[in-house]
Design a protein around this motif. Structure first.
Motif, PDB file in Angstrom:
ATOM      1  N   UNK A  56      58.906  50.385  56.151  1.00 58.47           N
ATOM      2  CA  UNK A  56      59.033  50.888  54.762  1.00 58.47           C
ATOM      3  C   UNK A  56      58.821  52.263  54.645  1.00 58.47           C
ATOM      4  N   UNK A  57      57.893  52.774  55.555  1.00 57.51           N
ATOM      5  CA  UNK A  57      57.717  54.212  55.727  1.00 57.51           C
ATOM      6  C   UNK A  57      58.714  54.906  56.358  1.00 57.51           C
ATOM      7  N   UNK A  58      59.257  54.321  57.387  1.00 59.06           N
ATOM      8  CA  UNK A  58      60.309  54.817  58.163  1.00 59.06           C
ATOM      9  C   UNK A  58      61.372  55.009  57.354  1.00 59.06           C
ATOM     10  N   UNK A  59      61.768  53.894  56.488  1.00 64.24           N
ATOM     11  CA  UNK A  59      63.068  54.037  55.675  1.00 64.24           C
ATOM     12  C   UNK A  59      62.971  55.008  54.844  1.00 64.24           C
ATOM     13  N   UNK A  60      61.795  55.451  54.361  1.00 62.21           N
ATOM     14  CA  UNK A  60      61.582  56.307  53.233  1.00 62.21           C
ATOM     15  C   UNK A  60      61.888  57.739  53.885  1.00 62.21           C
ATOM     16  N   UNK A  61      61.276  58.082  55.121  1.00 62.01           N
ATOM     17  CA  UNK A  61      61.274  59.416  55.581  1.00 62.01           C
ATOM     18  C   UNK A  61      62.120  59.665  57.010  1.00 62.01           C
ATOM     19  N   UNK A  62      62.749  58.480  57.162  1.00 66.66           N
ATOM     20  CA  UNK A  62      63.779  58.676  58.457  1.00 66.66           C
ATOM     21  C   UNK A  62      63.077  58.889  59.881  1.00 66.66           C
ATOM     22  N   UNK A  63      61.751  58.936  59.875  1.00 64.31           N
ATOM     23  CA  UNK A  63      60.973  59.262  61.015  1.00 64.31           C
ATOM     24  C   UNK A  63      60.584  58.093  61.772  1.00 64.31           C
TER      25      UNK A  63
ATOM     26  N   UNK B  79      68.939  51.279  59.937  1.00 62.43           N
ATOM     27  CA  UNK B  79      70.110  50.698  59.730  1.00 62.43           C
ATOM     28  C   UNK B  79      69.969  50.274  57.881  1.00 62.43           C
ATOM     29  N   UNK B  80      71.092  50.284  57.205  1.00 66.97           N
ATOM     30  CA  UNK B  80      71.165  50.129  55.800  1.00 66.97           C
ATOM     31  C   UNK B  80      70.457  48.801  55.734  1.00 66.97           C
ATOM     32  N   UNK B  81      71.043  47.863  56.812  1.00 69.69           N
ATOM     33  CA  UNK B  81      71.015  46.205  56.778  1.00 69.69           C
ATOM     34  C   UNK B  81      69.230  46.074  56.894  1.00 69.69           C
TER      35      UNK B  81
ATOM     36  N   UNK C  37      66.789  44.313  53.801  1.00 74.53           N
ATOM     37  CA  UNK C  37      66.336  42.933  54.172  1.00 74.53           C
ATOM     38  C   UNK C  37      64.624  43.355  54.002  1.00 74.53           C
ATOM     39  N   UNK C  38      64.159  44.381  54.449  1.00 81.95           N
ATOM     40  CA  UNK C  38      62.791  44.607  54.224  1.00 81.95           C
ATOM     41  C   UNK C  38      62.510  44.884  52.690  1.00 81.95           C
TER      42      UNK C  38
END
Ligand SMILES: C[C@H](O)CC(=O)SCCNC(=O)CCNC(=O)[C@H](O)C(C)(C)COP(=O)(O)OP(=O)(O)OC[C@H]1O[C@@H](n2cnc3c(N)ncnc32)[C@H](O)[C@@H]1OP(=O)(O)O
Length: 724
Positions: free
Chosen positions: A71-78, A276-278, A282-283
């Motif tokens: 979730x953190x990676x999704x928020x900041x792309x890092x 990925x958007x997927x 899903x998360x």
């Protein structure tokens, strides 16, 4: 808060027991991974340590990598926040380390948890421990070497199946497959694991590094064939998702170039997939589903669910028999009440058919099926209702009938009994109008087939007591549903949000768009079928009845399509009578029935909404948007009125109740990825061209203009308001 830590205890036998502490599932959070590396290094260096046992505290080995990190990676792309576990920890420190290690598995070892165990040199499990690699269901793939080690331990075919389906197996099956070396009672797990580790250290048992094994993989041509079949299958079963094919490619890399190269490729592709958007969708659904069990002023006020042992179901039709089946399968005593013996017999037969269907599909063993059937008793009067804990009324959608039933059951049931209705649209205040037990009246809205569909929409009024809600939530969980608590309005959260779905499709058809093109576009967006095939499946009677309810509640935005009436008049009733928009023949996929086209032409003539009498021209994308943006618009009204606790509840209900694709994260999450601005502008344009049905709601307009995501919390929620 319970401590998140890794401990190590070295016994006089020279075995270091390394234990993961991160309740409730020992997720592999970043500090846990750091702790594992530290303790393993210490154990390797210490002269008094001969061997290592890895285990999890509290009866669960590990539920895998900490999904909060995704979730953190999704928020900041890092992606650099994710440590190098697969090479640094699992290959170099554990598997190729100088001391042998045994995984002592209890409860569950999933995802990264199982992968740590695969990096050990043997695995001992307690009975009925769950083992699996469910990463694909989160839009990623096994990332700690699982794509390489699992095929080497249990064979390619079974390993591919476990990864592609994300389904766990029990330790007993794991033993047969070669994944588990021994199964021992929980009480002996640590003792046996310690001895096993010493036996490896002293060469009495093999020191097996699974990444180096080759005997179970088979020849290159066999492997190619297995992977080819898997690729074909996932093209059908996992449309629009990248992770399945990516995972197969990574497995193939290891088969061709060796396990270590496979591990390297796995780490690289894993990081691409996380972004990925997927995976984002899903998360989001994973956490949203868990959030539904937290209902303000219900689950946070110290109440305990009461025991619900015996439930009466009134009405043995499709819904009633399905609900009775779901209850009986979870060992609840069920009274099925009907008005005459013919209907009762039909209801009982339907339950039997539901249960034997599960047995035939190997989803239920025969002994459990027999037990379930023994839990159900038929009744033609209320004499068995004197000691029921809950009644679920599931008769036809007829207000006077439901009102009569509720005033009767109020009299015959004990005072603690919960009085629930399975209505899908009718206001609960109207149903309970003639009773004095309004605190016990609640909606238990199941989705058909009720013994299979996972969603239970729990509807409360302002009078429903917190205890009744909590009890129904507990019953929902016991019968393996996901209960979502919502507020009271026509159609509640799920049907209300989705009523514009078939309406939008009918507007498009009457504007001149081809009916089969609409279905194809919606199916390729990711719903299991298009709106017209769905209408064929549910039957036109349902469409007419539901349409009536919505027309009276939301007349400003209901489109009166002439098409359904014309279809019924021409003798069509969808799949029921084998004649709808499609032709239905046993054993064949439904085929478009082009003889329906003149009826559609007639509908267009009567509706007369085509600008200048000519069919409109739309792109494929516009078709999807003209059907789903009105749904988003209604979702905005539902949010505005506080019908749900949180926006993500609509995501969960859209996925579980309406089969909206989970990899798009649910209806509101998807809308936010599309952008409120684009949705607002599109609806505004269409409302000017084609009328009020498309008119953007106040909530959508405000969010779009201010640039606030639709999912951002709003200030009011009727569901979370405090109770008297
Ligand atoms: C690199 C690696 O290959 C990548 C990975 O490992 S990805 C992770 C793979 N693992 C999974 O997918 C398992 C996910 N978890 C589950 O399926 C289920 O939670 C379970 C079967 C472990 C337990 O189910 P159940 O007992 O019903 O408890 P459940 O309510 O789901 O979870 C309990 C709590 O643990 C949390 N949790 C479960 N698994 C977690 C995980 N892997 N990471 C973080 N939190 C997790 C849940 O969010 C929930 O938190 P909450 O109480 O705050 O809502």
């Amino acid at each position: 808060m319970a401590p998140v830590k890794v401990t190590m205890e070295v016994g006089t036998d020279g075995v270091a027991v390394i234990t993961i502490f991160n309740p409730p599932v020992n997720a592999l959070a970043i500090p846990i991974i750091a702790g594992l590396k530290e303790k393993w290094t210490e154990a390797t260096m210490r002269n008094d340590v001969k061997a290592i046992v890895l285990t999890g505290n509290g009866g669960r080995f590990s539920g895998g990598f900490d999904i909060n990190v995704f979730q953190k990676v999704h928020a900041n792309g890092d992606t650099s926040q994710m440590p190098d576990v697969s090479v640094d920890l699992v290959v170099n420190t554990m598997e190729d380390g100088k001391k042998p290690a045994v995984a002592a598995i209890e409860g569950l070892a999933l995802g990264g948890g199982l992968e740590l165990a695969l990096g050990c040199h043997a695995r001992i499990a307690a009975p009925r421990a769950q083992l699996g690699l469910p990463e694909l269901s989160l839009g990623v793939m096994p990332g700690f070497g699982g794509t390489q080690r699992l095929p080497r331990l249990i064979g390619l075919s079974k390993a591919v199946e476990l990864m592609m389906t994300s389904k766990p197996i029990m330790s007993e099956e794991g033993k047969k497959l070669g994944l588990i070396d021994a199964i021992v009672p929980s009480s002996e797990l640590l003792k046996v694991s310690r001895q096993w580790a010493l036996d490896i250290a002293e060469r009495r048992k093999p020191w097996m590094r699974s990444l180096h094994k080759t005997d179970k993989i088979g020849s290159l041509s066999e492997a190619h064939e297995i992977l080819k079949v898997a690729r074909e299958q996932v093209k059908q079963t996992a449309k629009n998702m990248p992770q399945h094919l990516a995972c197969i490619e990574v497995i193939e890399e290891g088969i061709i170039h060796g396990g270590y190269n496979g591990v390297l490729k796995e780490a690289k592709v894993f990081k691409d997939l996380v972004l990925s958007d997927t995976s984002k969708g899903l998360v989001h659904i994973f956490f949203s589903q868990r959030a539904t069990s937290k209902v303000p002023n219900v689950t946070d006020i110290g109440l305990k669910p009461r025991t619900v042992k015996k439930v009466a179901v009134i009405g043995g039709g499709l819904m009633g028999s399905g609900i009775a089946t779901a209850l009986a399968l979870s060992n609840t005593i069920v009274i099925l009440k009907e008005i005459n013996s013919e209907f009762l017999q039909k209801g009982m037969k339907a339950i039997e058919a539901n249960v034997s269907g599960l047995v035939a599909r190997k989803k239920l063993p025969q002994d459990k099926a027999d037990k379930a059937l023994s839990m159900v008793k038929g009744a033609l009067d209320y004499s068995d209702f004197k000691d029921v804990d809950m009644v679920i009324e599931a008769v036809v959608e007829n207000v006077p009938l439901k009102q009569k039933i509720f005033s009767e059951i109020e009299k015959v049931c004990p005072p603690h009994c919960i009085l629930a209705t399975n209505t899908s649209t009718i206001d609960l205040n109207i149903i309970g109008e003639n009773t004095t037990s309004k605190d016990r009246i609640i909606g238990a809205h199941f989705f058909s087939p009720a013994h299979i569909m996972p969603l239970l929409e729990i509807v409360q009024t302002e009078k429903t007591s917190a205890q009744a809600i909590l009890d129904l939530m507990a019953v929902g969980k016991a019968i393996k549903k996901v209960p979502v608590v919502v507020g009271n309005c026509t159609g509640f959260a799920v049907n209300r949000t989705f009523f514009p779905y078939s309406q939008g499709a009918h507007i498009l058809v009457n504007l001149g768009v081809d009916v089969f093109r609409i279905d194809t576009q919606i199916a390729s967006f990711g719903l299991p079928m298009g709106p017209f095939q769905l209408q064929d499946l549910t039957g036109y009677g349902v469409a007419v009845a539901v349409g009536k309810e919505f027309r009276s509640a939301f007349s400003d935005r209901t489109f009166m399509s002439p098409l359904i009436d014309l279809l019924i008049k021409s003798g069509r009733n969808g799949k029921n009578n084998g004649k709808g928009y499609y032709i239905y023949e046993k054993g064949r996929k439904p085929r478009p029935d082009f003889t329906v086209l003149p009826i559609i032409e007639e509908s267009r003539r009567l509706a007369n909404i085509m600008p200048g009498g000519k069919p409109i021209s739309v792109t494929d994308r516009e078709i999807v948007e003209m059907i789903l943006f009105p749904v988003v618009n209604e979702a905005c009204r539902v949010l505005d009125e506080g019908i749900v606790v949180r926006a993500s509840d609509l995501d969960v209900t859209s996925v579980l109740g309406m089969s909206f694709p989970s990899y798009r994260g649910g209806i509101v999450f998807w809308a936010d990825t599309v952008g409120a601005g684009h949705i607002y502008r599109s609806l505004k344009k269409w409302s000017e061209l084609y009328g009020n049905f498309f008119k953007p709601s106040r909530f959508l307009e405000e969010r779009a203009t201010k640039g606030i995501p639709l999912s951002a919390p709003s200030s009011t929620s009727s569901v979370s308001r405090s109770r008297m």
